[in-house]
Design a protein around this motif. Structure first.
Motif, PDB file in Angstrom:
ATOM      1  N   GLY A  77      32.485  -3.064  25.654  1.00 20.47           N
ATOM      2  CA  GLY A  77      33.783  -3.036  24.935  1.00 20.47           C
ATOM      3  C   GLY A  77      33.362  -2.623  23.435  1.00 20.47           C
ATOM      4  O   GLY A  77      32.547  -2.007  23.073  1.00 20.47           O
ATOM      5  N   GLY A  78      34.456  -3.018  22.787  1.00 20.59           N
ATOM      6  CA  GLY A  78      34.417  -2.549  21.078  1.00 20.59           C
ATOM      7  C   GLY A  78      34.862  -1.208  20.898  1.00 20.59           C
ATOM      8  O   GLY A  78      34.859  -0.426  21.858  1.00 20.59           O
ATOM      9  N   TRP A  79      34.853  -0.538  19.490  1.00 17.66           N
ATOM     10  CA  TRP A  79      35.389   0.690  19.542  1.00 17.66           C
ATOM     11  C   TRP A  79      34.551   1.608  20.034  1.00 17.66           C
ATOM     12  O   TRP A  79      34.938   2.643  20.387  1.00 17.66           O
ATOM     13  CB  TRP A  79      35.893   0.907  17.962  1.00 17.66           C
ATOM     14  N   ALA A  80      33.068   1.587  19.968  1.00 11.21           N
ATOM     15  CA  ALA A  80      32.146   2.476  20.175  1.00 11.21           C
ATOM     16  C   ALA A  80      32.265   2.486  21.849  1.00 11.21           C
ATOM     17  O   ALA A  80      32.057   3.671  22.519  1.00 11.21           O
ATOM     18  CB  ALA A  80      30.673   2.388  19.750  1.00 11.21           C
ATOM     19  N   GLY A  81      32.133   1.503  22.380  1.00 12.89           N
ATOM     20  CA  GLY A  81      31.872   1.161  23.790  1.00 12.89           C
ATOM     21  C   GLY A  81      33.157   1.782  24.538  1.00 12.89           C
ATOM     22  O   GLY A  81      32.972   2.491  25.530  1.00 12.89           O
ATOM     23  N   LEU A  82      34.277   1.695  23.922  1.00 16.92           N
ATOM     24  CA  LEU A  82      35.460   2.071  24.509  1.00 16.92           C
ATOM     25  C   LEU A  82      35.586   3.709  24.562  1.00 16.92           C
ATOM     26  O   LEU A  82      36.056   4.445  25.151  1.00 16.92           O
ATOM     27  CB  LEU A  82      36.733   1.396  23.967  1.00 16.92           C
ATOM     28  N   GLN A  83      35.161   4.181  23.336  1.00 18.28           N
ATOM     29  CA  GLN A  83      35.176   5.722  23.272  1.00 18.28           C
ATOM     30  C   GLN A  83      34.178   6.335  24.159  1.00 18.28           C
ATOM     31  O   GLN A  83      34.445   7.292  24.668  1.00 18.28           O
ATOM     32  CB  GLN A  83      34.615   5.986  21.731  1.00 18.28           C
ATOM     33  N   LEU A  84      32.758   5.732  24.179  1.00 19.80           N
ATOM     34  CA  LEU A  84      32.140   6.400  25.075  1.00 19.80           C
ATOM     35  C   LEU A  84      32.216   5.877  26.393  1.00 19.80           C
ATOM     36  O   LEU A  84      31.560   6.753  27.388  1.00 19.80           O
ATOM     37  CB  LEU A  84      30.461   5.978  24.804  1.00 19.80           C
ATOM     38  N   GLY A  85      32.543   4.822  26.897  1.00 20.94           N
ATOM     39  CA  GLY A  85      32.753   4.332  28.094  1.00 20.94           C
ATOM     40  C   GLY A  85      33.480   5.177  29.134  1.00 20.94           C
ATOM     41  O   GLY A  85      32.835   5.435  30.278  1.00 20.94           O
ATOM     42  N   ALA A  86      34.579   5.737  28.976  1.00 24.39           N
ATOM     43  CA  ALA A  86      35.349   6.493  29.909  1.00 24.39           C
ATOM     44  C   ALA A  86      34.393   7.628  30.298  1.00 24.39           C
ATOM     45  O   ALA A  86      34.451   7.959  31.604  1.00 24.39           O
ATOM     46  CB  ALA A  86      36.679   6.984  29.440  1.00 24.39           C
ATOM     47  N   ARG A  87      33.664   8.337  29.660  1.00 19.05           N
ATOM     48  CA  ARG A  87      32.944   9.402  29.815  1.00 19.05           C
ATOM     49  C   ARG A  87      31.471   9.216  30.185  1.00 19.05           C
ATOM     50  O   ARG A  87      30.928   9.814  31.053  1.00 19.05           O
ATOM     51  CB  ARG A  87      32.892  10.436  28.650  1.00 19.05           C
ATOM     52  N   PHE A  88      30.822   8.030  29.790  1.00 22.37           N
ATOM     53  CA  PHE A  88      29.415   7.763  30.027  1.00 22.37           C
ATOM     54  C   PHE A  88      29.360   6.588  31.052  1.00 22.37           C
ATOM     55  O   PHE A  88      27.989   6.316  31.241  1.00 22.37           O
ATOM     56  CB  PHE A  88      28.765   7.682  28.644  1.00 22.37           C
ATOM     57  N   LEU A  89      30.088   5.776  31.261  1.00 17.21           N
ATOM     58  CA  LEU A  89      29.826   4.609  32.237  1.00 17.21           C
ATOM     59  C   LEU A  89      29.180   4.913  33.118  1.00 17.21           C
ATOM     60  O   LEU A  89      28.132   4.123  33.625  1.00 17.21           O
ATOM     61  CB  LEU A  89      31.150   3.825  32.393  1.00 17.21           C
ATOM     62  N   GLU A  90      29.420   5.838  34.024  1.00 14.89           N
ATOM     63  CA  GLU A  90      28.770   6.061  35.375  1.00 14.89           C
ATOM     64  C   GLU A  90      27.431   6.493  34.888  1.00 14.89           C
ATOM     65  O   GLU A  90      26.411   6.069  35.552  1.00 14.89           O
ATOM     66  CB  GLU A  90      29.416   7.304  35.966  1.00 14.89           C
ATOM     67  N   THR A  91      27.036   7.292  33.883  1.00 14.11           N
ATOM     68  CA  THR A  91      25.748   7.791  33.669  1.00 14.11           C
ATOM     69  C   THR A  91      24.823   6.606  33.065  1.00 14.11           C
ATOM     70  O   THR A  91      23.613   6.310  33.589  1.00 14.11           O
ATOM     71  CB  THR A  91      25.632   8.628  32.397  1.00 14.11           C
ATOM     72  N   VAL A  92      25.495   5.754  32.331  1.00 19.59           N
ATOM     73  CA  VAL A  92      24.688   4.442  31.884  1.00 19.59           C
ATOM     74  C   VAL A  92      24.512   3.607  33.002  1.00 19.59           C
ATOM     75  O   VAL A  92      23.267   2.957  33.083  1.00 19.59           O
ATOM     76  CB  VAL A  92      25.681   3.637  30.682  1.00 19.59           C
ATOM     77  N   THR A  93      25.308   3.344  34.009  1.00 17.60           N
ATOM     78  CA  THR A  93      25.261   2.378  35.153  1.00 17.60           C
ATOM     79  C   THR A  93      23.975   2.990  35.889  1.00 17.60           C
ATOM     80  O   THR A  93      23.164   2.220  36.456  1.00 17.60           O
ATOM     81  CB  THR A  93      26.573   2.567  35.789  1.00 17.60           C
ATOM     82  N   GLY A  94      23.776   4.383  36.136  1.00 12.67           N
ATOM     83  CA  GLY A  94      23.005   4.956  36.755  1.00 12.67           C
ATOM     84  C   GLY A  94      21.451   4.713  36.256  1.00 12.67           C
ATOM     85  O   GLY A  94      20.769   4.216  37.024  1.00 12.67           O
ATOM     86  N   TYR A  95      21.353   4.671  34.886  1.00 16.52           N
ATOM     87  CA  TYR A  95      20.152   4.364  34.378  1.00 16.52           C
ATOM     88  C   TYR A  95      19.607   3.005  34.319  1.00 16.52           C
ATOM     89  O   TYR A  95      18.619   2.574  34.566  1.00 16.52           O
ATOM     90  CB  TYR A  95      20.469   4.950  32.876  1.00 16.52           C
ATOM     91  N   ALA A  96      20.710   2.020  34.354  1.00 14.83           N
ATOM     92  CA  ALA A  96      20.525   0.826  34.390  1.00 14.83           C
ATOM     93  C   ALA A  96      20.090   0.320  35.843  1.00 14.83           C
ATOM     94  O   ALA A  96      18.924  -0.410  35.780  1.00 14.83           O
ATOM     95  CB  ALA A  96      21.735  -0.089  34.048  1.00 14.83           C
ATOM     96  N   ARG A  97      20.825   0.984  36.829  1.00 16.24           N
ATOM     97  CA  ARG A  97      20.312   0.659  38.235  1.00 16.24           C
ATOM     98  C   ARG A  97      18.914   1.276  38.422  1.00 16.24           C
ATOM     99  O   ARG A  97      18.065   0.789  39.204  1.00 16.24           O
ATOM    100  CB  ARG A  97      21.159   1.313  39.386  1.00 16.24           C
ATOM    101  N   GLU A  98      18.647   2.395  37.732  1.00 17.56           N
ATOM    102  CA  GLU A  98      17.228   3.125  37.807  1.00 17.56           C
ATOM    103  C   GLU A  98      16.091   2.278  37.464  1.00 17.56           C
ATOM    104  O   GLU A  98      14.955   2.028  37.741  1.00 17.56           O
ATOM    105  CB  GLU A  98      17.096   4.281  37.103  1.00 17.56           C
ATOM    106  N   TYR A  99      16.363   1.392  36.031  1.00 12.61           N
ATOM    107  CA  TYR A  99      15.212   0.908  35.496  1.00 12.61           C
ATOM    108  C   TYR A  99      15.264  -0.670  35.752  1.00 12.61           C
ATOM    109  O   TYR A  99      14.208  -1.281  35.351  1.00 12.61           O
ATOM    110  CB  TYR A  99      15.561   0.854  34.025  1.00 12.61           C
ATOM    111  N   ALA A 100      16.458  -1.263  36.302  1.00 12.29           N
ATOM    112  CA  ALA A 100      16.374  -2.654  36.505  1.00 12.29           C
ATOM    113  C   ALA A 100      15.764  -2.784  37.830  1.00 12.29           C
ATOM    114  O   ALA A 100      15.651  -1.964  38.820  1.00 12.29           O
ATOM    115  CB  ALA A 100      17.908  -3.147  36.599  1.00 12.29           C
ATOM    116  N   LEU A 101      15.488  -4.162  38.220  1.00 13.42           N
ATOM    117  CA  LEU A 101      14.878  -4.452  39.719  1.00 13.42           C
ATOM    118  C   LEU A 101      15.952  -4.413  40.532  1.00 13.42           C
ATOM    119  O   LEU A 101      17.230  -4.522  40.063  1.00 13.42           O
ATOM    120  CB  LEU A 101      14.371  -6.046  39.455  1.00 13.42           C
ATOM    121  N   ARG A 102      15.761  -3.837  41.571  1.00 12.40           N
ATOM    122  CA  ARG A 102      16.843  -3.605  42.643  1.00 12.40           C
ATOM    123  C   ARG A 102      17.564  -4.757  43.067  1.00 12.40           C
ATOM    124  O   ARG A 102      18.993  -4.571  43.096  1.00 12.40           O
ATOM    125  CB  ARG A 102      15.897  -3.018  43.923  1.00 12.40           C
TER     126      ARG A 102
END
Length: 154
Positions: free
Chosen positions: A70-95
């Motif tokens: 959330g927040g102004w930055a998260g909402l600006q970036l989120g629509a376009r980058f949430l899928e990419t961020v989620t992909g990196y989170a799943r790649e780096y986190a424990l399964r």
């Protein structure tokens, strides 16, 4: 600031929100004839990876059910980058914890923290059935206790 350091050209004197908007516009121009700014694209990709790595740390440490951006930055970036961020989170986190954590955009808008804080007294009020807690009246202390307390605190 990272965009400027990498050679980008944010508007002079712009605040963070305006600079982020300008970077997104440079990376994804509305005019199809204008080429995208490669520096802005690289900084945004790097940012998505950093956010994903940070979310992975949260997932590994706390194993949350959900992470809301959330927040102004998260909402600006989120629509376009949430899928990419989620992909990196799943790649780096424990399964296992990563498979149990959802990542999404907050729906309360840029003032989510303020709204959440304003709701806390209401949540407490309704948790008590909509009544103020009943307090037992306290009888006044005997004079000797008051005198003793005054001497000790002096």
């Amino acid at each position: 600031e990272r965009w400027r350091e990498a050679g980008g050209r944010p508007p002079e004197g712009a605040d963070e929100e305006t600079a982020l908007t300008a970077m997104l516009a440079a990376a994804y121009p509305a005019d199809t004839a204008t080429p995208p700014d490669a520096t802005a694209l690289a900084v945004l990709e790097e940012t998505a990876e950093f956010l994903g790595a940070g979310f992975a740390d949260l997932i590994n440490l706390f194993q949350p059910e959900r992470i809301l951006v959330g927040g102004w930055a998260g909402l600006q970036l989120g629509a376009r980058f949430l899928e990419t961020v989620t992909g990196y989170a799943r790649e780096y986190a424990l399964r296992y914890p990563a498979s149990r954590t959802g990542i999404g955009l907050g729906t309360l808008g840029p003032e989510a923290v303020t709204v959440g804080a304003a709701l806390l007294p209401l949540v407490d009020f309704f948790a008590q059935g909509g009544r103020r807690p009943e307090t037992e009246p306290t009888p006044p202390s005997p004079a000797w206790q008051t005198a003793l307390r005054d001497r000790v605190s002096s």
